[in-house]
Each structure stands twice: as structure tokens, then as C-alpha cells.
Design a protein around this motif. Structure first.
Motif, PDB file in Angstrom:
ATOM      1  N   SER A  42       3.456 -25.612  40.516  1.00 51.27           N
ATOM      2  CA  SER A  42       2.398 -26.149  39.877  1.00 51.27           C
ATOM      3  C   SER A  42       2.684 -26.647  38.599  1.00 51.27           C
ATOM      4  N   GLN A  81      -4.633 -27.445  42.682  1.00 50.56           N
ATOM      5  CA  GLN A  81      -4.786 -26.092  43.478  1.00 50.56           C
ATOM      6  C   GLN A  81      -6.341 -25.699  43.384  1.00 50.56           C
ATOM      7  N   ASP A 157      -1.199 -30.383  45.210  1.00 46.53           N
ATOM      8  CA  ASP A 157      -0.844 -28.965  45.060  1.00 46.53           C
ATOM      9  C   ASP A 157      -1.825 -28.279  46.141  1.00 46.53           C
TER      10      ASP A 157
HETATM   11 MG    MG Z   1       0.588 -23.330  41.923  1.00 45.70          MG
END
Ligand code: MG
Ligand code: ATP
Lengths: 351, 433
Positions: A42, A81, A157
Motif C-alpha cells: 500500500s 484497500q 489495492d
Molecule cells: Mg495494504
């Protein structure tokens, strides 16, 4: 548009997350970023889209240095995410937001939102607020929002983590089709290696802030550079046996298994080694016989999975076409295909 | 079941008592006072009956004859007076002769009474005439009667024959204690002064609230949000200073600044502007400073509420909006402000109520002046009921004004809830697809 990370480093205060990473993603390519939790996937995406400024190094889009360019000027679509939907806006407003801030005419926005929403199958939910959606629906809204303004670079993500198996398959091919059609350069972060292998042109495997290997899925599978990479790809995963080198052969700890390997010529006797055997390379067809007891048997429909415990206690997995002559507790004598076995040094590098 | 319910009651009793004593009682008492004409003049305990000059004035419209008569002194030769005269030990002949000749005589004026006294055989001198006539003075003017009956008996003796209705009128007019009345509200409704004060209050609350307590507070909260966190903390602390400085000292600072030998005057003197008291020289300036003072004190609360509300917005939303191409201004407009609806409603409600009810800043700075130009409702209630120059504190009227304030506050809160569409601020439950 090509993405180039040049000696990119990122640290938060004193904790260094990524150091001197070099990565190139070709124009129109889709790259999977694979790695264990907390390895910096990330963080890398955040640096590419401009949320984090690199501590050192450069980021290039094409030939343009965007290292110090704010997010707003990068034209990057991101599926976060955590989705990062705007809770006070409806699905329609969420998806249309990138166009709204660009002052696109309201009627145009409506049309484009309708189109992209149909693509991700949420066209019946446009009036809902994010809190009224399931996790998978929210994820699709996030995807639609990232795609709607045709970004140069698409960063995903774990965009499919919350979808059911069928929808996931469908979305995989949708995303891939869209990416190919529009020629967007994309980076996909995922924990699902099947997803990585099926969707992406190349895979980059990361481990604690470093890229261990970048290769096409099949290269990565057949020619892993380290034990970590070999262990990361493949389902069911590869089995490892501990042993030593002796006269150009691998010898297991109890000495019962001996396997001559070309890679071991010139390796000093007594060097600690690890042998990696993929489950499909252990079975009735192998050339190096191994005896053991079946401690686990499971059928997956087309194939059966077995765990075989060797006398020294180590376990080798096997995957074979369905058969029902082997049951739990049976003593078996199967063979390892020595040509396909990987041998790794103690530090994990492949020999 | 039964015991647990009893236990529940016992547990909740202290809270219930507290609520009753400290929350409901003040309002109930205010309402009770508002329905009376209590003032310094009436006192708050029971009163007496007294024919004062103003009582006579009140009677003039309904019973003009009685009013005129009552105002005049009356002289009655009666046994009480004679005994008193004997006790004075003047010539005994005075009393004897008066008892024999004039007992029961009623004189409508001092002159007539004194004519008869002068004519007594023992020839009282002028001083004695006066002394004697004083003894027989039976005027009710300014005499205090402890009961209504005492007053009526006295009037009867003096020859005023009254019907029961007339007696009631006289009783009402002469009663000095407080009575139940709804006059306070009609006074409020009909007085042009009150209208002016109401307009003042409306302007004061609206301007302070919108310019400072909400807009300026929002401005502070948003700007600190975009600052590095250490710098933001320093600025927040500075902007809290007006709130945490004791209000007397804070206002003293403003006075130093605005007095005719204060900072502004001294500074402008450099350019040849004659010094003046900027705080009180015109209604416009007085309002300017009153709003500024209250605004700087009041904005800090909004700033704190809005800052923490902005902090509560997940970082990823700011990240996502940046990536989506939103500029700072667009972030504020599309991400921050819509999510501050509830805090803004809260601050608006809360600050409206506190602006309506608080007057200490105005009291300490302009005292409602110049003239009455910065007099607001709560300050006027305070002046009416508790603190004014004439010294007649009208508790009843003051309480009625306070009650109006309570009602206005409640009504405004309800309106705010509607305007901000409170129902939409409560999220609906998840609906499955
Ligand atoms: Mg991540
Ligand atoms: N703002 C931050 N401050 C300090 N450390 C951070 C910060 N953000 C991330 N990290 C650390 O950096 C490392 C990498 O985080 P990152 O979020 O990139 O992991 P990831 O590879 O995306 O993991 P996952 O698969 O679980 O999402 C983690 O060890 C994390 O604790």
C-alpha cells in the motif's frame, strides 16, 4: 504510460518501510504486487498516486518526473484497500465525484455514471448511501469511481477481496478487459496468487520493503529466484525438505533420500540445503522414490491432495488425478521428479 | 420483579431529585413569578392596605368622589381622641367641653374642626389648637391597615358608605402586596421599548452567531486542519485565550483599547484624530465592539467542536478526494462541510441559546449603552428584575421576560432541527439487496 520507480525509499519518521526500490511497469502493462501483509504494498501505491512523498528517489510517469507533483495533477485512479467512499454521498455522487470536481456537466456525469455502474453491476444501487451497501458492493463503487475518468494509471489495492467467487471471476476479466481496451497502466495489489497470475502480465513479489523478483507468472512459477518466491506461488504450496550437499547430491537429514542435481556440482559437501518440491512433481511418475505415510487426504473434485510424512518427520505434499486406492494411514512409495525440484541455499537463494 | 422495580426507583431517586431541584424548579419558579406583579414596592411576602397618593390616583377614574374625599383629612371627635387629649394634661376644660358639645362630630376639613376648637370656653392658644386638632385627625391617607376589614371599618367611621363592589375596588387599589396577574405579558406585548429590545436581541444573536460562532469558527477549524499538527495546536491554544481569560479582564482589555485615552485613540492621535470613547460614542460602534467581544469569546467553542469533527473524518477520504482531483476548496466544500452538518446544527442551537441568555459581556462593556442602544433581552430582564437605577426592581416583569426567553429558545431549537432536517442526520439501517 510507463511507471518507473527509481531508487524509491519511504520511511515514516524513524521506521523505514521501503529502501531503494527499483520497479518499472511498462506502458499498458498490468503488474501484480504480491507479498505478505505489512511488506509495503500500500505504501508503494500511495507514493505512486502522490499521497505519500518519497523520502528519496524518483517516480516517473512516462518521461515526466512526478515525484513532487500533487495527486490532483497525476490522473491516477485508485481503489483503496478500505474503499474510502464518501459516506454522505449517494453511490451516484460517489462515482461521479472525480467528474464533479472537474466541473463536467451534470447530464454528462449522469450518463457516464450510469454506464460505468452497469459495468460493475451496481446500476440498481445508485441512490443508496455507502452505509447501505454490502462490502462487495462498496468495493465495486470504489472501482467505478477509480475508472470513471479514464485515468492514465490505475492502482488497485486488493479490489476484489470482498467479492464472492463468481463475481470475483467476472470482475477479474472485466477489469482486465477494460485495462487492455483503454491501455491503462495498472498495478494490482493482491493476496490472491490466482488473481495475480490470471490477471496480470507480470508479477512483482515483495518482501519487507524489497522487490524479490519481477517476472511473468509462468517464469515466476517455474523459475523462482528464492525459496520465498517459490513458497509464495503455487496452491497447494511447495514442500520443503531440509538436508545437506554430498558429492553433488542432496541428502536428507536422516540420509534416506538422496538426489543428484546438476545445480549442486561444485557445492562443498556438508553445505546446508533446502529442497523444494511442488506437489505436482511428487507422485507415481517421479524418478526418485520416497517412502512415507499418508496423513492427510482430500479430494478437490478433479484432483486429490495428499500429505505424506517421511520417516524423519518432514512432510511432502502431492497432487494427483482422482484415485480411490489410497486412504489415510496408508504406507506409500511415490517418486519425486528430480528435474523439476528446486534446491536452495541456507539463505534462501536458488542454486 | 416488584423488588427490582422498587430498587430501580430508589436508584433513580437522587437523579430525579436533582433534576427537579436544579433543572425544573428554576423554570417553574420563573413561571410563577412571571404571573405576579412582585416588585421592590410589593415585597415578596404578603402586604398591607394603605391609601397612598398613587392609590388615590388609581381610584380617581373609577370612584372620583371617594378618591377626592379620601384624600382630604377628616376630623372626628370621638372617645379615643378625648382620652388621648386628657392624657396630654392640657386644661381639663377642653376635653370636658368637647365631650359635652361635640362628641360624634365629623369635620370634612381641618379648618372647620379648628373653628370649633378655637371656640372652646377655655380659649386654647394657636399651638394648642393645632395639637388638639391633630389628635382628632382621622384621615386614612398614608395610614397602614394590617387587614382589609380594618381599612373598611375605618372608612365607614369616616362616613364613606361603600357597596361591596366599591369595597373591592378600594381594597385592590390600596393593597400594597403582590397579586396574581397576567399584566406582565401585556406590558411586554404592548411596550415599544420591549419591541426595540427584541429587535436589538435578534440582530445581536443573528450577527454574532452567523459571523463568528459558526463562520469564523469554521474558518479557524478548517485552516488549522490544513496546518501541520504542532502549528495547529499552537494556533488553537491562542484562539482559546478569549474563552479562558476571565471575562472581566478580557473586557477590561477591550476597554483599554477603546477608551478616550486608550490604544485606538492614542494611535489615531498620531494622525490628528481627536480622542473619543470608541466603545460608547455611537450605537453603531457599541454594537461593533459588543459583537466583536462576544464573537471572539464564542468562536472558540465552535472551533473546538468543528476541529474534532473534521479530525473524525477518516484520512482516506481526504486521500481519495485528492486522487479524485479535488482541490482544497473542493475538499472543504464536498467532503468537510457536508459531514459537519450535525456539529454545525449543534453549535448553532447551543450558541443561540447561550447568546440569548448571556449578557455579562454587554453588562461589563457597554451596560446596554449608549442610551439603551445595546440593551438586549436578557440584560433588560436583569435590569428590570435585579439591577436598575430607579431602585424599583420588578421581579414579576423580569421573570416574565425571562420566561419569554425560554420559550423563544425552545421554538428556535425546534426550527433549527427542521431546517437541518434532523431525521436525515440519523443513518438508516442497512437494507439487504
Ligand atoms: Mg495494504
Ligand atoms: N503512516 C505510517 N506510519 C508508520 N508506519 C507505517 C505507516 N503506514 C504504514 N506503515 C508501516 O509500513 C509497513 C507497510 O505498510 P503497508 O500498508 O504498505 O503494508 P501492505 O503491504 O499494504 O500490507 P497489507 O497487505 O496488510 O495491506 C507496515 O509495517 C506498516 O506498519
Amino acid at each position: 504510460m510507463r511507471i518507473l520507480l527509481d531508487k524509491f525509499s519511504k520511511s515514516f519518521g524513524t521506521t523505514s518501510v521501503i529502501e531503494d526500490m527499483n520497479l518499472e511497469v511498462g506502458s499498458g502493462e498490468m503488474l501484480a504486487l504480491l507479498g505478505p501483509s505489512g511488506c509495503g504494498k500500500s505504501t508503494t501505491l500511495f507514493a505512486i498516486c502522490g499521497i505519500h512523498r518519497p523520502t528519496a528517489g524518483r517516480i516517473l510517469f512516462g518521461d515526466r518526473d512526478v515525484t513532487n507533483l500533487p495527486s490532483q495533477e497525476r490522473n491516477v485512479g485508485v481503489v483503496f484497500q478500505s474503499y474510502a467512499l464518501y459516506p454522505h454521498m449517494t453511490v451516484e455522487e460517489n462515482i461521479g465525484f472525480p467528474l464533479t470536481v472537474r466541473r463536467v456537466a451534470a447530464s454528462d456525469i449522469k450518463k457516464q455514471v450510469a454506464g460505468i455502474a452497469a459495468l460493475v453491476h451496481i446500476d440498481n444501487l445508485l441512490d443508496r448511501k455507502p452505509s447501505q451497501l454490502s462490502g462487495g458492493q462498496q468495493q465495486r463503487v470504489a472501482l467505478a469511481r477509480a475508472l470513471i475518468r479514464r485515468p492514465d494509471v490505475l492502482l488497485l489495492d486488493e479490489p476484489l477481496a470482498n467479492l464472492d467467487a463468481k463475481l470475483r471471476l467476472e470482475m477479474r476479466s472485466e477489469i482486465r478487459r477494460l485495462q487492455k481496451e483503454t491501455g491503462i497502466t495498472a498495478i494490482l495489489v493482491t493476496h490472491d496468487q490466482v488473481e495475480a497470475m490470471s490477471m496480470c502480465d507480470r508479477i512483482a513479489i515483495m518482501k519487507s520493503g524489497e522487490i524479490v523478483q519481477v517476472a511473468t507468472p509462468s517464469q515466476m512459477y517455474q523459475d523462482p529466484r528464492t525459496a520465498f518466491v517459490a513458497g509464495f506461488l503455487g496452491n497447494p504450496p511447495i514442500s520443503f525438505l531440509k538436508g545437506k550437499a554430498a558429492h553433488g547430491a542432496f541428502v536428507s537429514t536422516d540420509g534416506k533420500l538422496q538426489m543428484t542435481l546438476p545445480a549442486l556440482s561444485g557445492i562443498a559437501d556438508g553445505t546446508a540445503l533446502t529442497l523444494g518440491i511442488r506437489p505436482e512433481h511428487f507422485g507415481t511418475a517421479g524418478n526418485v522414490p520416497v517412502e512415507g505415510k499418508v496423513t492427510f487426504a482430500e479430494t478437490q473434485g478433479r484432483e486429490n491432495l495428499y500429505d505424506v510424512v517421511l520417516p524423519d518427520g518432514s512432510v511432502i505434499r502431492s497432487i494427483q488425478p482422482v484415485r480411490d486406492d489410497v486412504t489415510l494411514g496408508d504406507q506409500v512409495r511415490w517418486g519425486i521428479d528430480s528435474k523439476s525440484a528446486f534446491v536452495f541455499a541456507e539463505d534462501g537463494t536458488r542454486l | 420483579m416488584r423488588t427490582s422495580r422498587t430498587l430501580g426507583m430508589v436508584m433513580i431517586a437522587p437523579a430525579a431529585i436533582m433534576i427537579f431541584l436544579f433543572y425544573l424548579m428554576p423554570v417553574v419558579l420563573t413561571a410563577i413569578f412571571a404571573m405576579t406583579n412582585m416588585s421592590t414596592a410589593t415585597g415578596i411576602s404578603g402586604g398591607a392596605w394603605q391609601v397612598t397618593a398613587s392609590a388615590v390616583n388609581r381610584l380617581k377614574t373609577t370612584l372620583p368622589e371617594l378618591a377626592n374625599g379620601i384624600a382630604e383629612p377628616r376630623f372626628v371627635i370621638d372617645e379615643d381622641g378625648l382620652k388621648e387629649l386628657e392624657a396630654l394634661k392640657l386644661k381639663p376644660g377642653f376635653a370636658t367641653e368637647l365631650r359635652a358639645q361635640h362628641i360624634g362630630g365629623v369635620y370634612p376639613s381641618r379648618r372647620e374642626a379648628e373653628r370649633d376648637i378655637k371656640a372652646l370656653k377655655d380659649r386654647p392658644n394657636t399651638r394648642e389648637v393645632k395639637q388638639i386638632s391633630d389628635i382628632f385627625n382621622r384621615s386614612v391617607l398614608n395610614t397602614r391597615f394590617e387587614s382589609r376589614d380594618a381599612l373598611m371599618t375605618s372608612l365607614d367611621k369616616l362616613g364613606f358608605k361603600l357597596t361591596p363592589e366599591q369595597q373591592q375596588i378600594v381594597s385592590d387599589a390600596t393593597y400594597t402586596g403582590w397579586v396574581w396577574t397576567s399584566e406582565n405579558f401585556s406590558t411586554i406585548a404592548n411596550s415599544p421599548d420591549m419591541l426595540q429590545i427584541l429587535i436589538n436581541t435578534g440582530i445581536y444573536v443573528a450577527v454574532t452567531l452567523t459571523l463568528f460562532n459558526v463562520t469564523y469558527a469554521l474558518f479557524l477549524a478548517v485552516t488549522t486542519h490544513y496546518m501541520p499538527s504542532n502549528t495547529a495546536s499552537v494556533f488553537r491554544a491562542i484562539w482559546l485565550l478569549p474563552r479562558i481569560t476571565p471575562v472581566v479582564i478580557y473586557i477590561l482589555l477591550w476597554k483599554w483599547m477603546t477608551w478616550d485615552n486608550g490604544f485606538i485613540s492614542l494611535f489615531l492621535a498620531q494622525f490628528g484624530v481627536p480622542p473619543k470613547n470608541y466603545l460608547l460614542d455611537s450605537a453603531y460602534n457599541a454594537w461593533f465592539f459588543v459583537i466583536l467581544i462576544n464573537g471572539f469569546i464564542g468562536a472558540s467553542m465552535g472551533m473546538l467542536v468543528f476541529s474534532s469533527a473534521i479530525k473524525a473524518i477518516p484520512q482516506t477520504q481526504f486521500h481519495a478526494s485528492e486522487v479524485d482531483g479535488a482541490s482544497r476548496w473542493q475538499q472543504i466544500r464536498y467532503i468537510i462541510l457536508p459531514q459537519l452538518r450535525w456539529p454545525i446544527l449543534f453549535v448553532t442551537c447551543y450558541q443561540t441559546l447561550s447568546l440569548l441568555a448571556s449578557f455579562q459581556e454587554i453588562h461589563l462593556s457597554t451596560r446596554g449603552g449608549p442610551g439603551k442602544s445595546t440593551e438586549v433581552w436578557s440584560l433588560a430582564a436583569f435590569h428590570t428584575a435585579l439591577n436598575n437605577y430607579t431602585g424599583n426592581l420588578e421581579y414579576g416583569l423580569g421573570a416574565a421576560m425571562a420566561l419569554v426567553l425560554v420559550v423563544v429558545g425552545l421554538v428556535l431549537s425546534l426550527i433549527y432541527l427542521r431546517v437541518f432536517r434532523y431525521d436525515t442526520l440519523i443513518s438508516k439501517p442497512l437494507i439487504e439487496d
